[in-house]
Design a protein around this motif. Structure first.
Motif, mmCIF file in Angstrom:
data_model
loop_
_atom_site.group_PDB
_atom_site.id
_atom_site.type_symbol
_atom_site.label_atom_id
_atom_site.label_comp_id
_atom_site.label_asym_id
_atom_site.label_seq_id
_atom_site.Cartn_x
_atom_site.Cartn_y
_atom_site.Cartn_z
ATOM 1 N N ALA A 1 -27.277 16.902 25.247
ATOM 2 C CA ALA A 1 -25.930 16.427 25.574
ATOM 3 C C ALA A 1 -25.321 17.267 26.694
ATOM 4 C CB ALA A 1 -25.049 16.479 24.334
ATOM 5 N N PHE A 2 -25.580 18.566 26.662
ATOM 6 C CA PHE A 2 -25.090 19.449 27.728
ATOM 7 C C PHE A 2 -25.726 19.081 29.064
ATOM 8 C CE2 PHE A 2 -26.021 23.285 30.248
ATOM 9 C CZ PHE A 2 -24.727 23.663 30.593
ATOM 10 N N MET A 3 -27.028 18.828 29.075
ATOM 11 C CA MET A 3 -27.709 18.407 30.296
ATOM 12 C C MET A 3 -27.102 17.124 30.855
ATOM 13 S SD MET A 3 -31.615 19.059 28.984
ATOM 14 C CE MET A 3 -32.271 17.904 30.189
ATOM 15 N N THR A 4 -26.840 16.187 29.964
ATOM 16 C CA THR A 4 -26.258 14.908 30.384
ATOM 17 C C THR A 4 -24.883 15.111 30.999
ATOM 18 O OG1 THR A 4 -27.468 13.800 28.599
ATOM 19 C CG2 THR A 4 -25.638 12.592 29.605
ATOM 20 N N PHE A 5 -24.074 15.969 30.384
ATOM 21 C CA PHE A 5 -22.739 16.256 30.916
ATOM 22 C C PHE A 5 -22.836 16.863 32.315
ATOM 23 C CE2 PHE A 5 -19.482 19.525 31.619
ATOM 24 C CZ PHE A 5 -18.345 18.737 31.640
ATOM 25 N N ILE A 6 -23.757 17.788 32.503
ATOM 26 C CA ILE A 6 -23.913 18.438 33.804
ATOM 27 C C ILE A 6 -24.286 17.416 34.872
ATOM 28 C CG2 ILE A 6 -25.385 20.015 35.134
ATOM 29 C CD1 ILE A 6 -23.308 21.444 33.499
ATOM 30 N N LEU A 7 -25.203 16.508 34.547
ATOM 31 C CA LEU A 7 -25.636 15.528 35.537
ATOM 32 C C LEU A 7 -24.512 14.548 35.875
ATOM 33 C CD1 LEU A 7 -28.187 14.946 37.143
ATOM 34 C CD2 LEU A 7 -28.823 13.234 35.440
ATOM 35 N N ILE A 8 -23.781 14.121 34.864
ATOM 36 C CA ILE A 8 -22.649 13.212 35.116
ATOM 37 C C ILE A 8 -21.561 13.923 35.928
ATOM 38 C CG2 ILE A 8 -20.776 11.921 34.021
ATOM 39 C CD1 ILE A 8 -22.685 11.272 31.747
ATOM 40 N N SER B 1 -33.054 22.883 33.138
ATOM 41 C CA SER B 1 -32.904 22.578 31.710
ATOM 42 C C SER B 1 -34.015 21.651 31.233
ATOM 43 C CB SER B 1 -31.543 21.933 31.455
ATOM 44 O OG SER B 1 -30.494 22.811 31.798
ATOM 45 N N GLN B 2 -34.379 20.694 32.069
ATOM 46 C CA GLN B 2 -35.447 19.777 31.688
ATOM 47 C C GLN B 2 -36.794 20.506 31.596
ATOM 48 O OE1 GLN B 2 -36.203 16.236 34.229
ATOM 49 N NE2 GLN B 2 -35.658 15.089 32.406
ATOM 50 N N ALA B 3 -37.026 21.459 32.497
ATOM 51 C CA ALA B 3 -38.247 22.260 32.423
ATOM 52 C C ALA B 3 -38.265 23.088 31.141
ATOM 53 C CB ALA B 3 -38.345 23.168 33.648
ATOM 54 N N TRP B 4 -37.117 23.636 30.766
ATOM 55 C CA TRP B 4 -37.020 24.410 29.524
ATOM 56 C C TRP B 4 -37.263 23.517 28.309
ATOM 57 C CZ3 TRP B 4 -33.603 24.466 25.293
ATOM 58 C CH2 TRP B 4 -33.646 25.610 24.508
ATOM 59 N N GLU B 5 -36.750 22.292 28.359
ATOM 60 C CA GLU B 5 -36.966 21.332 27.271
ATOM 61 C C GLU B 5 -38.443 20.988 27.157
ATOM 62 O OE1 GLU B 5 -35.340 19.437 24.116
ATOM 63 O OE2 GLU B 5 -34.028 20.223 25.678
ATOM 64 N N THR C 1 -39.571 11.118 31.462
ATOM 65 C CA THR C 1 -38.673 12.220 31.829
ATOM 66 C C THR C 1 -39.213 12.990 33.024
ATOM 67 O OG1 THR C 1 -39.711 13.775 30.267
ATOM 68 C CG2 THR C 1 -37.853 12.450 29.466
ATOM 69 N N GLY C 2 -40.545 13.073 33.142
ATOM 70 C CA GLY C 2 -41.127 13.732 34.309
ATOM 71 C C GLY C 2 -40.869 12.957 35.585
ATOM 72 N N PHE C 3 -40.999 11.629 35.503
ATOM 73 C CA PHE C 3 -40.748 10.774 36.662
ATOM 74 C C PHE C 3 -39.276 10.869 37.079
ATOM 75 C CE2 PHE C 3 -40.448 6.412 38.645
ATOM 76 C CZ PHE C 3 -41.307 6.688 39.704
ATOM 77 N N HIS C 4 -38.395 10.859 36.090
ATOM 78 C CA HIS C 4 -36.971 10.999 36.403
ATOM 79 C C HIS C 4 -36.673 12.389 36.942
ATOM 80 C CE1 HIS C 4 -32.752 12.032 35.411
ATOM 81 N NE2 HIS C 4 -32.519 10.814 35.886
ATOM 82 N N GLY C 5 -37.277 13.410 36.345
ATOM 83 C CA GLY C 5 -37.076 14.768 36.834
ATOM 84 C C GLY C 5 -37.525 14.932 38.275
ATOM 85 N N PHE C 6 -38.608 14.247 38.652
ATOM 86 C CA PHE C 6 -39.064 14.271 40.039
ATOM 87 C C PHE C 6 -38.019 13.658 40.960
ATOM 88 C CE2 PHE C 6 -41.142 11.920 43.517
ATOM 89 C CZ PHE C 6 -41.682 12.987 44.218
ATOM 90 N N HIS C 7 -37.374 12.586 40.498
ATOM 91 C CA HIS C 7 -36.311 11.965 41.289
ATOM 92 C C HIS C 7 -35.131 12.929 41.469
ATOM 93 C CE1 HIS C 7 -38.464 8.208 40.780
ATOM 94 N NE2 HIS C 7 -37.575 7.584 41.535
#
Length: 323
Positions: free
Chosen positions: A84-91, A129-133, A264-270
């Motif tokens: 949820a924190f990751m999502t907030f940061i991106l938004i 954060s995604q790498a940590w996840e 999630t990897g494909f999105h993370g690449f974007h």
């Protein structure tokens, strides 16, 4: 150049080509074409995930049990908090991008610099954060065993899942990892797990209060077997699973891990690509490139891409973590 259409009653002027259909520049149109094609790609991935989940709905991992980590809070169960924190940061980074585009329309260079910088920081935090996840997902937390039929068996005590280290014993046995130099037909295997099947079985036998929990879900809870049923199922164990990869998954269905890494990897690449592009545009703003052109349209074009990446994450977050 214009073309005319003549009818029985009137003569109408139609668009004859030009460089700005719908009053959008060529660059903006190409960005919209890219976004539409990429949206179809992500739609296909999410549709495939949905079909697979529906097919294996009884053994699909529960997100609240998979994504429970939070930085600097080891041992504390915090389901979905960090996601949820990751999502907030991106938004929030999408909001700063809107402000950067608006400042560009007003030709306010300094404000564009500030808001672009905040957008880049938000993107870097999300990627990190995604790498940590990913690291936690790959490493795992509790461990499990896999049976001959490919089923995943987890261990519980007093209704709560426990790690293999909580009950498994060390036996005086030697285990050799299969490598390409020693394997038949150059076969190899991943790193050996912390415990062998025999050590898990011996530890389970020595702890009569430990039970087995299967991956079958009933009323949003995984099925816990009786002691007799647990002993019978554990006899079929052939492999100790720790964490998740493209071949095995301690949380449940292997397809869940496959889709998680891929989507999630494909999105993370974007997102990572967007951060790199934003950095390039950021330095162009610092150099006054767009100030000299009297237009910050490039900021607006990269903003379209960034908003698209944020919107895709909303769908990924909903499908993977909430539904």
């Amino acid at each position: 150049m214009e073309a005319t259409v003549t009818t029985a009653n009137n003569e109408e002027t139609t668009w004859g080509g030009g460089n700005e259909p719908m009053r959008a520049s060529y660059g903006k149109m190409m960005m919209w074409f890219f976004i539409m094609s990429d949206a179809l790609t992500f739609s296909g991935f999410l549709a495939a995930y949905g079909f697979s989940r529906f097919k294996f709905i009884e053994t699909w991992p529960l997100a609240d049990e998979v994504f429970t980590h939070f930085p600097f809070m080891h041992g504390v169960t915090a389901p979905m908090y960090y996601v949820a924190f990751m999502t907030f940061i991106l938004i929030f980074s999408s909001v700063t991008m809107v402000l950067a585009v608006d400042a560009g329309h007003q030709m306010k260079k300094n404000k564009v610099i500030v808001y672009m910088f905040l957008t880049i920081i938000g993107g870097l935090i999300f990627v990190g954060s995604q790498a940590w996840e990913w690291k936690n997902f790959i490493k795992g937390e509790y461990g499990a065993v896999e049976t001959k039929g490919g089923s995943i068996l987890q261990f519980v005590k007093d209704g709560k899942q426990i790690a293999l280290a909580d009950f498994a014993v060390k036996l005086p046995e030697e285990r050799a990892q299969l490598t390409r130099s020693r394997g038949t037909w150059f076969q190899e295997e991943a790193n050996l797990p912390s415990y062998s099947v025999a050590e898990v079985q011996a530890g389970f036998k020595a702890h009569p209060d430990v039970l087995i929990r299967t991956e079958l879900i009933h009323d949003k809870q995984k099925t816990v077997l009786t002691r007799a049923q647990s002993e019978a199922r554990l006899k079929d164990a052939v492999y100790v699973v720790e964490g998740a990869n493209l071949e095995r998954n301690e949380y449940g269905s292997k397809l869940f891990a496959d889709f998680f890494f891929f989507i999630t990897g494909f999105h993370g690449f974007h997102v990572f690509s967007g951060v790199i592009i934003n950095i390039i545009i950021f330095f162009n703003v610092l150099l006054g490139t767009y100030e000299k052109r009297k237009s910050y349209e490039m900021v607006e074009k990269v903003g379209l891409y960034w908003h698209f990446v944020d919107l895709v994450w909303v769908f990924v977050f909903t499908v993977f973590y909430l539904v």
